[in-house]
Design an enzyme around this catalytic site. Structure first.
Site, mmCIF file in Angstrom:
data_model
loop_
_atom_site.group_PDB
_atom_site.id
_atom_site.type_symbol
_atom_site.label_atom_id
_atom_site.label_comp_id
_atom_site.label_asym_id
_atom_site.label_seq_id
_atom_site.Cartn_x
_atom_site.Cartn_y
_atom_site.Cartn_z
ATOM 1 N N GLY A 94 34.881 11.679 19.002
ATOM 2 C CA GLY A 94 34.127 12.921 18.835
ATOM 3 C C GLY A 94 32.682 12.818 19.278
ATOM 4 N N TYR B 254 42.841 20.471 39.143
ATOM 5 C CA TYR B 254 41.870 21.516 38.822
ATOM 6 C C TYR B 254 40.526 21.217 39.500
ATOM 7 C CZ TYR B 254 39.108 24.693 35.845
ATOM 8 O OH TYR B 254 38.277 25.682 35.375
ATOM 9 N N GLY C 88 40.842 21.095 43.337
ATOM 10 C CA GLY C 88 41.174 22.445 43.807
ATOM 11 C C GLY C 88 39.936 23.318 43.830
HETATM 12 P P1 NAD Z 1 42.427 32.049 31.681
HETATM 13 O O1 NAD Z 1 43.517 31.042 31.847
HETATM 14 O O2 NAD Z 1 42.363 32.807 30.411
HETATM 15 O O3 NAD Z 1 42.416 33.089 32.881
HETATM 16 C C1 NAD Z 1 42.891 32.809 34.168
HETATM 17 C C2 NAD Z 1 43.733 33.989 34.625
HETATM 18 O O4 NAD Z 1 44.200 33.735 35.956
HETATM 19 C C3 NAD Z 1 44.978 34.204 33.754
HETATM 20 O O5 NAD Z 1 45.087 35.547 33.389
HETATM 21 C C4 NAD Z 1 46.128 33.766 34.662
HETATM 22 O O6 NAD Z 1 47.345 34.405 34.351
HETATM 23 C C5 NAD Z 1 45.578 34.117 36.027
HETATM 24 N N1 NAD Z 1 46.205 33.349 37.119
HETATM 25 C C6 NAD Z 1 46.472 32.023 37.158
HETATM 26 N N2 NAD Z 1 47.041 31.708 38.337
HETATM 27 C C7 NAD Z 1 47.146 32.865 39.042
HETATM 28 C C8 NAD Z 1 47.670 33.185 40.323
HETATM 29 N N3 NAD Z 1 48.210 32.246 41.135
HETATM 30 N N4 NAD Z 1 47.634 34.480 40.726
HETATM 31 C C9 NAD Z 1 47.103 35.452 39.931
HETATM 32 N N5 NAD Z 1 46.598 35.193 38.704
HETATM 33 C C10 NAD Z 1 46.625 33.918 38.272
HETATM 34 O O7 NAD Z 1 41.057 31.258 31.921
HETATM 35 P P2 NAD Z 1 39.549 31.757 31.803
HETATM 36 O O8 NAD Z 1 38.876 30.925 30.810
HETATM 37 O O9 NAD Z 1 39.482 33.217 31.691
HETATM 38 O O10 NAD Z 1 38.991 31.311 33.240
HETATM 39 C C11 NAD Z 1 38.788 32.244 34.291
HETATM 40 C C12 NAD Z 1 38.196 31.518 35.480
HETATM 41 O O11 NAD Z 1 36.947 30.919 35.118
HETATM 42 C C13 NAD Z 1 39.080 30.392 36.012
HETATM 43 O O12 NAD Z 1 39.019 30.392 37.423
HETATM 44 C C14 NAD Z 1 38.426 29.147 35.460
HETATM 45 O O13 NAD Z 1 38.658 28.033 36.285
HETATM 46 C C15 NAD Z 1 36.966 29.543 35.416
HETATM 47 N N6 NAD Z 1 36.229 28.773 34.395
HETATM 48 C C16 NAD Z 1 36.363 29.065 33.077
HETATM 49 C C17 NAD Z 1 35.668 28.302 32.142
HETATM 50 C C18 NAD Z 1 35.739 28.581 30.656
HETATM 51 O O14 NAD Z 1 35.134 27.849 29.880
HETATM 52 N N7 NAD Z 1 36.425 29.585 30.201
HETATM 53 C C19 NAD Z 1 34.850 27.253 32.568
HETATM 54 C C20 NAD Z 1 34.768 26.977 33.931
HETATM 55 C C21 NAD Z 1 35.441 27.759 34.850
#
Ligand code: NAD
Ligand code: UDP
Ligand code: UDP
Length: 317
Positions: free
Chosen positions: A211, A149, A152
């Site tokens: 924690g 992660y 990437g």
């Molecule tokens: P999530 O897992 O709910 O959403 C990710 C979405 O991407 C999912 O719907 C999944 O099915 C889709 N996905 C995964 N691989 C895929 C692929 N190869 N092709 C098409 N769709 C694909 O996670 P989230 O919390 O909504 O995160 C969304 C983005 O924000 C991510 O890129 C994550 O790295 C980034 N992010 C989130 C947080 C957080 O706290 N929520 C923090 C840092 C970064």
């Protein structure tokens, strides 16, 4: 020839937690939204309420494969975000970040669309600088269980900046810190959803380690405000830009707060800390604050109330 003046916006990962909120906000301000998702960690239920909207379209597609569509703007969110999900198939996680970024940048280059990248505080790894400013290069283990992660996402940032420098693609790279709210997946293992679901079920609340590690939690509505403000900002603000809430809590404090809010018989239990789990994390948000006037508005107690309400309804149904 374009018939409509609406912006055509592609949201990859649009059926996920953050993506579904973003699709909703874009539609409500009058954009046409193409939501692309392979449903690896997102679910159709997250966008079911948008399906009747003629300006919303859902496409099952994996971003590691090329995508030829005509759009004006792209938000690239596709990537599983919770450790349980991204560690289940780590090779696919890296492919999604790296091949996904190449394909979406190729699409942005061809269509001249501005493109937003959902990067992460994980690019800072287990940081020895606190709080983390964008100028900090991070401390990331390249071969650990979180690396698929972290590395990437780091490589995706590299690709974004090279497409910008080499091909003039308009980029917006946001480093998102821990965000929570309705539509987090109840089983994705993230700390806020785990603690709330455990408390609502009267199960033990699982604290990893003692924690004392810290995180800073941003409510989803605040985060989406930040996405839109950044994407609409002048082209020379390319980032990376931290977006998150700088109020820091220990995981133990979070557990106590959730338990007090939900009540019930749950006890705190301590489990082993996963490897490479960052000890502390807090965004320095002075860049976004000074350049866009954005700052989070929802305090943790307020956001937790809304999130508890959501999970209470979900578990009842
Ligand atoms: P999530 O897992 O709910 O959403 C990710 C979405 O991407 C999912 O719907 C999944 O099915 C889709 N996905 C995964 N691989 C895929 C692929 N190869 N092709 C098409 N769709 C694909 O996670 P989230 O919390 O909504 O995160 C969304 C983005 O924000 C991510 O890129 C994550 O790295 C980034 N992010 C989130 C947080 C957080 O706290 N929520 C923090 C840092 C970064
Ligand atoms: N690509 C895509 N949609 C497009 C344009 C490109 O998915 O509308 C993909 C394409 O498959 C390619 C990648 O994006 O592999 C990178 O495109 P770029 O034009 O940068 O590279 P090239 O095609 O020259 O390898
Ligand atoms: N955590 C915990 N109990 C849980 C889930 C997570 O104590 O049931 C801890 C985890 O070890 C980490 C913090 O909470 O220190 C945040 O974990 P999360 O997976 O939500 O996000 P990340 O580690 O990616 O910031």
């Amino acid at each position: 020839m374009r018939i409509s003046n609406r912006q055509r916006v592609l949201v990859t990962g649009g059926a996920g937690f953050l993506g579904s909120h973003l699709c909703e906000r874009l539609l409500s301000r009058g954009d046409d939204v193409l939501c692309v998702d392979n449903f690896y960690s997102g679910v159709k239920d997250n966008v079911a309420h948008l399906m009747g909207n003629p300006h919303f379209e859902l496409m099952r597609h994996d971003v590691t494969f090329p995508l030829y569509v005509e759009v004006d703007a792209i938000y690239n969110l596709a990537c599983p975000a919770s450790p349980i999900h991204y560690q289940r198939d780590p090779v696919q996680t890296t492919k999604t970040s790296v091949h996904g970024a190449i394909n979406m940048l190729g699409l942005a280059k061809r269509t001249k669309a501005r493109i937003f990248q959902a990067s992460t505080s994980e690019v800072y790894g287990d940081p020895e600088v606190h709080p983390q400013a964008e100028s900090y290069w991070g401390r990331v283990n390249p071969i650990g269980i979180r690396s698929c992660y972290d590395e990437g996402k780091r490589c995706a940032e590299t690709l974004f900046f090279d497409y910008h420098r080499q091909h003039g693609v308009e980029i917006k790279v946001a480093r998102i810190f821990n965000t929570y709210g309705p539509r987090m997946h109840p089983n994705d293992g993230r700390v806020v959803s785990n603690f709330i679901v455990q408390a609502l079920r009267g199960e033990d609340i699982t604290i990893y380690g003692d924690g004392s590690q810290t995180r800073s939690f941003c409510y989803v509505d605040d985060l989406i405000d930040g996405f839109l403000a950044f994407m609409d900002a002048p082209a020379d603000l390319v980032g990376p830009v931290n977006i998150g809430n700088p109020v820091e809590f220990t995981i133990r404090e979070l557990a106590d707060q959730v338990l007090t809010m939900v009540g019930g018989p749950s006890r705190l239990v301590f489990k082993p800390l996963p490897s490479d789990d960052p000890k502390q994390r807090r965004p320095d948000i002075s860049l976004i604050q000074s350049s866009l006037g954005w700052a989070p508005r929802v305090a943790l107690a307020q956001g937790l109330e809304r999130t508890v309400d959501y999970f209470r309804r979900l578990l009842q149904s």
